[in-house]
Design an enzyme around this catalytic site. Structure first.
Site, mmCIF file in Angstrom:
data_model
loop_
_atom_site.group_PDB
_atom_site.id
_atom_site.type_symbol
_atom_site.label_atom_id
_atom_site.label_comp_id
_atom_site.label_asym_id
_atom_site.label_seq_id
_atom_site.Cartn_x
_atom_site.Cartn_y
_atom_site.Cartn_z
ATOM 1 N N HIS A 195 68.689 -18.058 -77.211
ATOM 2 C CA HIS A 195 67.770 -18.797 -78.050
ATOM 3 C C HIS A 195 67.865 -18.194 -79.419
ATOM 4 O O HIS A 195 67.536 -16.740 -79.797
ATOM 5 C CB HIS A 195 66.177 -18.210 -77.329
ATOM 6 C CG HIS A 195 65.015 -19.309 -77.880
ATOM 7 N ND1 HIS A 195 63.921 -19.572 -77.159
ATOM 8 C CD2 HIS A 195 65.289 -20.214 -79.028
ATOM 9 C CE1 HIS A 195 63.156 -20.141 -77.831
ATOM 10 N NE2 HIS A 195 63.859 -20.811 -78.848
ATOM 11 N N GLU A 216 68.470 -27.746 -68.891
ATOM 12 C CA GLU A 216 68.838 -28.082 -67.470
ATOM 13 C C GLU A 216 68.568 -29.580 -67.373
ATOM 14 O O GLU A 216 69.441 -30.225 -66.488
ATOM 15 C CB GLU A 216 68.077 -27.263 -66.443
ATOM 16 C CG GLU A 216 68.458 -25.916 -66.169
ATOM 17 C CD GLU A 216 68.072 -25.563 -64.799
ATOM 18 O OE1 GLU A 216 68.746 -25.822 -63.855
ATOM 19 O OE2 GLU A 216 67.256 -24.467 -64.732
ATOM 20 N N THR A 236 61.297 -19.659 -74.650
ATOM 21 C CA THR A 236 62.588 -19.881 -73.978
ATOM 22 C C THR A 236 62.692 -20.467 -72.792
ATOM 23 O O THR A 236 63.663 -21.380 -72.499
ATOM 24 C CB THR A 236 63.201 -18.482 -73.966
ATOM 25 O OG1 THR A 236 63.140 -17.888 -75.206
ATOM 26 C CG2 THR A 236 64.382 -18.218 -73.378
#
Length: 129
Positions: free
Chosen positions: A67, A41, A33
């Site tokens: 996730h 990002e 994750t």
């Protein structure tokens, strides 16, 4: 000038160093994750970087992530981002992550536009305090 609707795309092939086992977020050899968050990002900041004035950049301040499915080592994964809000220096992105079998994650991500040198100097001063 940044406008809503700006899109980004980044992809990777999941390697052992991207796994939950390596990132200490679990014990399995699947995309971690934290590694998926980093790809999200990266997709967001790179999508706007070329639209900023020289010396300006963005920093992430918030990530609301789900996730949804595992991705094994060796499988391709990618993220698609869209800039959904521009409020002064605040940027909001909607990001989805996929692998070759389907959607694996989604998030809302906030970034702020900063002057890179000023921001770095402020961070570096913490070491001197």
């Amino acid at each position: 000038m940044l406008e809503m609707g700006l899109k980004g795309y980044q992809e990777m092939t999941v390697a052992y160093e991207d796994t939950a086992k390596v990132h200490k977020s679990g014990a399995l050899d699947v995309l971690a994750t934290p590694r998926m968050a980093a790809l999200m990002e990266e997709t967001a900041w790179k999508s706007v970087a070329g639209h900023l004035e020289p010396g300006m950049g963005t920093v992430g301040v918030k990530l609301d992530l789900s996730h949804l499915a595992p991705t094994p080592v060796g499988m391709k994964a990618w993220c698609e981002s869209e800039l959904t809000e521009v409020d002064g220096r605040k940027l909001v992105f909607s990001i989805a992550a996929f692998d070759e079998a389907g959607k694996i994650g989604e998030c809302t991500h906030e970034r702020f536009i900063i002057e890179e040198e000023k921001f770095q100097n402020k961070a570096d001063k913490k070491k001197m305090a």
